[in-house]
Enzyme design. Structure first.
Site, short mmCIF file in Angstrom:
data_model
loop_
_atom_site.label_atom_id
_atom_site.label_comp_id
_atom_site.label_asym_id
_atom_site.label_seq_id
_atom_site.Cartn_x
_atom_site.Cartn_y
_atom_site.Cartn_z
N ASN A 1 21.96 16.08 -1.95
CA ASN A 1 21.17 15.36 -2.73
C ASN A 1 19.70 15.91 -2.92
O ASN A 1 18.72 15.94 -2.11
CB ASN A 1 21.02 13.85 -1.96
CG ASN A 1 20.32 12.82 -2.74
OD1 ASN A 1 19.89 12.98 -4.00
ND2 ASN A 1 20.06 11.84 -2.05
N TRP A 2 19.74 16.52 -4.36
CA TRP A 2 18.48 17.00 -4.59
C TRP A 2 17.14 16.13 -4.95
O TRP A 2 16.16 16.72 -4.99
CB TRP A 2 18.80 17.88 -5.75
CG TRP A 2 19.75 19.07 -5.55
CD1 TRP A 2 20.19 19.29 -4.42
CD2 TRP A 2 20.08 20.08 -6.47
NE1 TRP A 2 21.14 20.47 -4.55
CE2 TRP A 2 21.07 21.10 -5.81
CE3 TRP A 2 19.97 20.34 -7.87
CZ2 TRP A 2 21.52 22.01 -6.46
CZ3 TRP A 2 20.37 21.40 -8.49
CH2 TRP A 2 21.32 22.41 -7.82
N HIS A 4 21.66 4.65 -2.83
CA HIS A 4 20.69 5.29 -1.81
C HIS A 4 19.98 4.39 -1.46
O HIS A 4 19.28 3.49 -2.12
CB HIS A 4 20.55 6.39 -2.32
CG HIS A 4 19.79 7.46 -1.49
ND1 HIS A 4 18.60 7.21 -1.04
CD2 HIS A 4 20.12 8.71 -0.87
CE1 HIS A 4 18.10 8.30 -0.08
NE2 HIS A 4 19.13 9.07 0.06
N GLU A 30 16.81 4.81 -0.91
CA GLU A 30 15.54 4.93 -2.03
C GLU A 30 15.67 3.91 -3.22
O GLU A 30 14.87 3.48 -3.63
CB GLU A 30 15.31 6.32 -2.26
CG GLU A 30 14.93 7.07 -1.18
CD GLU A 30 15.33 8.61 -0.83
OE1 GLU A 30 15.45 9.27 -1.96
OE2 GLU A 30 15.09 9.11 0.27
N GLU A 43 23.95 6.21 6.12
CA GLU A 43 22.60 6.96 6.13
C GLU A 43 21.61 6.08 6.59
O GLU A 43 21.17 5.20 6.07
CB GLU A 43 21.97 7.55 4.61
CG GLU A 43 22.94 8.35 3.92
CD GLU A 43 22.08 9.14 3.25
OE1 GLU A 43 22.00 10.55 3.02
OE2 GLU A 43 21.46 8.56 2.16
N GLY A 53 14.68 11.94 5.76
CA GLY A 53 13.41 12.74 5.38
C GLY A 53 12.51 12.75 6.54
O GLY A 53 11.29 13.11 6.47
N SER A 108 18.44 13.61 7.58
CA SER A 108 17.85 14.79 8.43
C SER A 108 19.01 15.78 9.12
O SER A 108 18.96 16.40 9.99
CB SER A 108 16.88 14.58 9.72
OG SER A 108 15.90 13.74 9.03
N GLY A 161 19.86 15.90 2.00
CA GLY A 161 18.67 15.99 1.20
C GLY A 161 17.86 17.30 1.37
O GLY A 161 18.20 18.19 0.90
N GLY A 162 16.79 17.20 2.05
CA GLY A 162 16.07 18.45 2.15
C GLY A 162 16.54 19.82 2.33
O GLY A 162 16.42 20.87 1.80
P1 PGA Z 1 17.32 14.18 4.18
O1 PGA Z 1 18.00 13.14 2.98
O2 PGA Z 1 18.76 14.90 4.50
O3 PGA Z 1 16.26 14.76 3.75
O4 PGA Z 1 17.06 13.45 5.46
C1 PGA Z 1 19.26 12.76 3.15
C2 PGA Z 1 19.33 11.84 1.92
O5 PGA Z 1 18.53 11.11 1.83
O6 PGA Z 1 20.59 11.68 1.26
#
Ligand code: PGA
Length: 263
Positions: free
Chosen positions: A17-18, A106, A108, A178, A184, A224, A245-246
């Site tokens: 997930n960019w 998600h 967010e 998640e 993050g 993470s 993500g990261g």
């Molecule tokens: P992260 O993000 O790996 O940077 O914790 C995961 C995500 O939000 O899908």
């Protein structure tokens, strides 16, 4: 049931997930490196999914087209087919640029854009109507975990979201657990914590839609994930891969994560 879950051969998935990162050339460069480097030499079916910002979907599709194991996802979609919704993107638009998957729900989106379970179900139905595979996310906040309501929260998200679908539609989904406190933050759920939740979610599916649907449903862990912890997380019987993500923004590390299924 537990024994059968362990042996059930579900597809393995490394999804990146960019988020709102990169630019056009950075996206193409990263996609090319991943498509070139990802060659799952394994008995297990492993696929990579890249969830890319809208403006880079087309170019990313071209960059990955020579690797049939790498798939394109959007990070969101609108729940209507078309119309006066300035700034929004529909399922058919996503299909037309080569998306096969879309992230829905998600944390967010839930947190910053107030997306409710009800709205997310509509998005999920719209994606399915257009033949897009939803990657449907659920997860509890830190407060919810610390107050002991993790399982209630997840149950509500499942019951008011994807468990409203019939078995045939549900069987086209990918789920992603998640925990919001792990996204993050560098604070990953332990394999035991993640496995406990994945088994709980699979049991919810079992109770609502039966054994076959529950045993076939891929459930990804996100929060993470990195090249150090992926192997231990992916070794858990109910964890079928990661939503990353990261660490998905670095080709070498994401390839290592995607390789954690067979190392
Ligand atoms: P992260 O993000 O790996 O940077 O914790 C995961 C995500 O939000 O899908």
């Amino acid at each position: 049931m537990i024994e059968r879950i362990k042996t059930f051969n579900r597809p393995k998935i490394a999804a990146g997930n960019w988020k709102m990162n990169l630019d056009l050339s950075g996206s193409v460069e990263l996609a090319e490196s991943l498509a070139t480097g990802f060659s799952p030499e394994t008995q297990k079916p492993v696929s990579m999914i890249l969830a890319v910002p809208y403006p880079f979907l087309s170019a990313t599709k071209s960059a990955i087209q020579n690797n049939p194991n790498v798939h394109l996802a959007a990070q969101n979609l609108h729940h209507e087919d078309k119309g006066a919704y300035t700034g929004e993107v529909s399922a058919s638009m996503l299909k037309s640029v080569g998306c096969t998957h879309v992230i829905i729900g998600h944390s967010e989106r839930r947190q910053y854009f107030m997306e409710s379970d009800d709205l997310l179900l509509k998005k999920c139905q719209k994606a399915l109507e257009h033949g897009l595979t939803p990657i449907y996310c659920i997860g509890e906040t830190l407060d919810e975990r610390e107050s002991g309501s993790t399982f209630d929260v997840l149950k509500t998200q499942m019951m008011e979201g994807p468990l409203q679908l019939n078995a045939q539609d549900f069987s086209k989904l990918i789920l992603a657990y998640e925990p919001v406190w792990a996204i993050g933050t560098g604070r990953t759920a332990s394999p035991e914590q993640a496995q406990e939740v994945h088994a709980f979610v699979r049991k919810l599916v079992f109770d609502a839609l039966g054994e076959h649907v529950a045993l076939s449903c891929p459930i990804l862990y996100g929060g993470s994930v990195n090249a150090q912890n992926a192997y231990l997380l992916f070794a858990c019987p109910d964890i079928d891969g990661g939503l990353v993500g990261g660490a998905s923004l670095k080709a070498g590390e994401f390839l290592e994560i995607a390789g954690s299924f067979w190392t």
